[in-house]
Design a protein around this motif. Structure first.
Motif, PDB file in Angstrom:
ATOM      1  N   ALA A   1      -1.712 -10.950  -4.867  1.00  0.00           N
ATOM      2  CA  ALA A   1      -0.466 -11.551  -4.387  1.00  0.00           C
ATOM      3  C   ALA A   1       0.214 -10.547  -3.461  1.00  0.00           C
ATOM      4  CB  ALA A   1       0.445 -11.908  -5.552  1.00  0.00           C
ATOM      5  N   LEU A   2       0.547 -10.991  -2.251  1.00  0.00           N
ATOM      6  CA  LEU A   2       1.147 -10.096  -1.273  1.00  0.00           C
ATOM      7  C   LEU A   2       2.668 -10.077  -1.336  1.00  0.00           C
ATOM      8  CD1 LEU A   2      -1.034 -11.091   1.831  1.00  0.00           C
ATOM      9  CD2 LEU A   2      -1.410  -9.201   0.228  1.00  0.00           C
ATOM     10  N   LEU A   3       3.249 -11.011  -2.061  1.00  0.00           N
ATOM     11  CA  LEU A   3       4.699 -11.161  -2.086  1.00  0.00           C
ATOM     12  C   LEU A   3       5.144 -11.551  -3.496  1.00  0.00           C
ATOM     13  CD1 LEU A   3       7.094 -11.235   0.059  1.00  0.00           C
ATOM     14  CD2 LEU A   3       6.798 -13.725   0.060  1.00  0.00           C
ATOM     15  N   THR A   4       6.364 -11.167  -3.858  1.00  0.00           N
ATOM     16  CA  THR A   4       6.986 -11.619  -5.097  1.00  0.00           C
ATOM     17  C   THR A   4       8.025 -12.665  -4.728  1.00  0.00           C
ATOM     18  OG1 THR A   4       6.759  -9.379  -5.988  1.00  0.00           O
ATOM     19  CG2 THR A   4       8.135 -10.906  -7.209  1.00  0.00           C
ATOM     20  N   VAL A   5       7.917 -13.856  -5.301  1.00  0.00           N
ATOM     21  CA  VAL A   5       8.796 -14.962  -4.937  1.00  0.00           C
ATOM     22  C   VAL A   5       9.549 -15.434  -6.177  1.00  0.00           C
ATOM     23  CG1 VAL A   5       8.947 -17.262  -3.941  1.00  0.00           C
ATOM     24  CG2 VAL A   5       7.171 -15.678  -3.143  1.00  0.00           C
ATOM     25  N   PHE A   6      10.887 -15.434  -6.086  1.00  0.00           N
ATOM     26  CA  PHE A   6      11.733 -15.934  -7.168  1.00  0.00           C
ATOM     27  C   PHE A   6      12.349 -17.258  -6.728  1.00  0.00           C
ATOM     28  CE2 PHE A   6      11.887 -11.257  -7.827  1.00  0.00           C
ATOM     29  CZ  PHE A   6      11.274 -11.233  -9.075  1.00  0.00           C
TER      30      PHE A   6
ATOM     31  N   ARG B   1       5.348  -5.164  -4.343  1.00  0.00           N
ATOM     32  CA  ARG B   1       5.313  -6.283  -3.415  1.00  0.00           C
ATOM     33  C   ARG B   1       6.719  -6.562  -2.886  1.00  0.00           C
ATOM     34  NH1 ARG B   1       0.809  -5.139  -6.449  1.00  0.00           N
ATOM     35  NH2 ARG B   1      -0.900  -6.605  -6.017  1.00  0.00           N
ATOM     36  N   PRO B   2       6.849  -6.882  -1.600  1.00  0.00           N
ATOM     37  CA  PRO B   2       8.154  -7.316  -1.087  1.00  0.00           C
ATOM     38  C   PRO B   2       8.626  -8.548  -1.862  1.00  0.00           C
ATOM     39  CG  PRO B   2       6.584  -6.983   0.709  1.00  0.00           C
ATOM     40  CD  PRO B   2       5.803  -6.901  -0.559  1.00  0.00           C
TER      41      PRO B   2
ATOM     42  N   GLY C   1       0.804  -1.217   0.000  1.00  0.00           N
ATOM     43  CA  GLY C   1       0.000   0.000   0.000  1.00  0.00           C
ATOM     44  C   GLY C   1       0.833   1.262   0.000  1.00  0.00           C
ATOM     45  N   THR C   2       2.035   1.181   0.587  1.00  0.00           N
ATOM     46  CA  THR C   2       2.902   2.366   0.680  1.00  0.00           C
ATOM     47  C   THR C   2       3.723   2.593  -0.581  1.00  0.00           C
ATOM     48  OG1 THR C   2       3.081   2.016   3.073  1.00  0.00           O
ATOM     49  CG2 THR C   2       4.711   3.468   2.045  1.00  0.00           C
TER      50      THR C   2
END
Length: 283
Positions: A161-166, A130-131, A125-126
């Motif tokens: 999606a709340l997160l980015t995952v690699f 996404r982290p 939101g800020t």
């Protein structure tokens, strides 16, 4: 300068071009790899999963390190690198908490999950980003942990999606994603890329790029470059290790003025043929 720097300076080098921890700026990336990196950089605005697979030494970790370096330039973006992919579910939560600044108690994962999801939602939101979580050697992750990660990072009935995952791993990870237990996660992969053996001309470009970045493009003779490329058989990691072995030998030999085919013949011992080994045993 440090003693090692003085030895490198003898060959016109400002840095070791063959260190395992090659700085991302030194890494040579093909146009295809550059395209994948651009797609991954855009993914942080949407969140979700990206998968990089391939055999050992074909560039998976290089891609992850270059991606991490690029995303690190964005001060507002929070990045986490999971160090123990083989961890249990409880230890997985502990490390997530440490990476994203949340105190978690494994015996109360429900509360921990809510705090993590709130932290990620606030970041989104800020920053409108996404982290990010990086997972190398993901083939060692437990199925339960992978599924927990999938459920933990989705919101609004799986529309956000709340997160980015690699994720990065070898062929075993591809096979795991084909099992019924992991098909729900496989269906959510937004980016998939498979690294493969490099062509000889690509490996030659890798060598030239590394040497130029280190300060001496002419450190190796053309003949030695061709020999190293042939010996590496399309594997970037083998090429780097071979270069490191040759450079170490040259640094120890005070009479050595350049890296050439004679040095290769002296340092790299030809492998014995299986037939020769059998003959020795029978004798």
């Amino acid at each position: 300068m440090k003693p090692l720097d003085k030895r490198l300076a003898r060959f016109g080098l400002s840095a070791n071009p063959f260190t395992p921890a090659t700085p991302p700026a030194f890494c040579h990336l093909t146009p295809e790899m550059q395209h994948v990196l651009s797609r991954c950089q855009h993914l942080v605005g949407q969140g979700g999963f990206a998968l990089i697979t391939g055999e050992t030494g074909t560039g998976k970790s290089t891609l992850l390190r270059c991606l991490h370096a690029r995303l690190q330039e964005r001060d507002e973006l929070v990045l986490g690198v999971l160090s123990r992919p083989q961890a249990s579910l409880a230890d997985f939560y502990r490390e997530l908490g440490a990476l994203f600044g949340v105190t978690l108690t494994p015996h109360n994962r429900w509360a921990g999950a809510q705090v993590l999801r709130e932290r990620w939602s606030t970041h989104w939101g800020t920053t409108n980003l996404r982290p990010v979580l990086f997972l190398d050697e993901a083939q060692d992750m437990r199925v339960a942990v992978l599924n927990e990660l999938r459920l933990l990072t989705t919101a609004a009935l799986d529309t956000d999606a709340l997160l980015t995952v690699f994720l990065a791993g070898d062929q075993r990870l591809v096979e795991q994603f084909q099992t019924p237990e992991l098909l729900p996660l496989a269906s959510r992969l937004r980016i998939q890329y498979r690294t493969g053996p490099a062509k000889p001309e690509e490996l030659r470009l890798v060598l030239d790029h590394l040497l130029a970045q280190a300060g001496n493009r002419k450190l190796m003779t053309d003949g030695l470059k061709a020999t190293c490329v042939e010996h590496a058989c399309g594997n970037r990691r083998v090429l780097i290790h071979l270069g490191a072995e040759l450079l170490d030998a040259a640094l120890e030999d005070h009479d050595c003025e350049s890296l050439d085919e004679q040095l290769f013949t002296r340092v790299v011992r030809p492998q014995q043929a299986p037939g020769a080994l059998r003959s020795k045993k029978s004798a």
